[in-house]
Design an enzyme around this catalytic site. Structure first.
Site, short mmCIF file in Angstrom:
data_model
loop_
_atom_site.label_atom_id
_atom_site.label_comp_id
_atom_site.label_asym_id
_atom_site.label_seq_id
_atom_site.Cartn_x
_atom_site.Cartn_y
_atom_site.Cartn_z
N ASP A 292 0.82 -1.21 0.00
CA ASP A 292 0.00 0.00 0.00
C ASP A 292 0.86 1.27 0.00
OD1 ASP A 292 0.66 0.74 2.69
OD2 ASP A 292 -0.86 -0.61 3.46
N LEU A 293 0.19 2.39 -0.10
CA LEU A 293 0.85 3.69 -0.27
C LEU A 293 1.94 3.94 0.76
CD1 LEU A 293 0.80 6.55 -1.67
CD2 LEU A 293 -0.81 7.21 0.13
#
Length: 245
Positions: free
Chosen positions: A106-107
């Protein structure tokens, strides 16, 4: 392909996308076979068919390759982000061929991400049946209880979602933060963040250090390293043998 293969598998093998994405592209009308828009992914093709994707002739499948990539924080693992956030693929060197990722980070996560030019290989490596363990170094905020970590081996259910066995070992407590080494075989979307948030120890840093036999090693954020063909063959001999007929 003498007897024909599913069109989505052929597109994935050419490295344009995963098989699942190829099926979606077909339903969106982005694929033509012999001049006709394909309406269903349940279609088999042979080497005699002319396949056009987004107006371009489908390239021939090359030998499967794999790269190790240190994904930095702040990049999303997608080819195009609807929110306009920077993606890992925008940051990769132009010298790389078109690649797709094996799973995602994820980010705000960082560390080892596998990249490949072969969608079928990506799918194979993502399957739980492959049995490859993912390992992480995780920094948690809070006073971590080693006994509670031990209970994660049994798995737990949060808001009706069951999360499988997680092996977590407390490495050290530093003030209000603790470093933990975590291993799991099958991870759901944002699983570790949800599990540790549920336990009252939110993650403020997450680094994937290995994916199966492949290690982050000395890679630094943004760097890419090719896996030697011999190593790929040694680790994936059975897949390479049957997948490239």
């Amino acid at each position: 392909m003498a007897k024909g293969e599913r069109i989505a598998k052929v597109i994935a093998r050419a490295g344009l996308c995963s098989r699942r994405d190829a099926e979606a592209w077909i339903l969106e009308g982005r694929v033509r076979v012999d001049g006709k828009v394909l309406e269903s992914p349940a279609f088999c093709v042979t080497s005699r068919h002319r396949i056009i994707v987004d107006g371009k002739l489908l390239p021939k499948a090359e030998a499967a390759r794999l790269w190790l990539y240190y994904k930095p924080r702040g990049l999303v693992t997608t080819h195009k982000d609807e929110q306009g956030r920077p993606t890992i693929f925008q940051s990769l060197s132009a010298e790389l061929p078109r690649v797709i990722s094996v799973g995602r980070l994820d980010l705000n996560s960082e560390g080892l991400l596998l990249l490949t030019n072969d969608g079928e290989l990506a799918r194979h490596l993502e399957l739980p049946s492959t049995g490859w363990v993912r390992r992480y170094r995780v920094r948690l905020h809070g006073k971590v209880d080693a006994i509670e970590l031990e209970k994660l081996k049994q798995g737990l259910t949060i808001d009706g979602i069951h999360y499988g066995s997680i092996l977590a070992n407390l490495d050290r407590q530093q003030g209000d933060n603790a470093w933990v080494t975590v291993s799991l075989q099958e991870g759901k979307n944002r699983e570790l963040r949800r599990v540790f948030e549920f336990l009252g120890w939110p993650i403020n840093r997450l680094i994937r250090t290995s994916y199966g036999p492949f290690q982050l090693g000395t890679l630094t954020p943004g760097n890419v390293k090719a896996v030697a063909p011999k190593i790929l063959q040694d680790q994936l001999g059975s897949f390479m043998g049957k997948g490239k007929k």
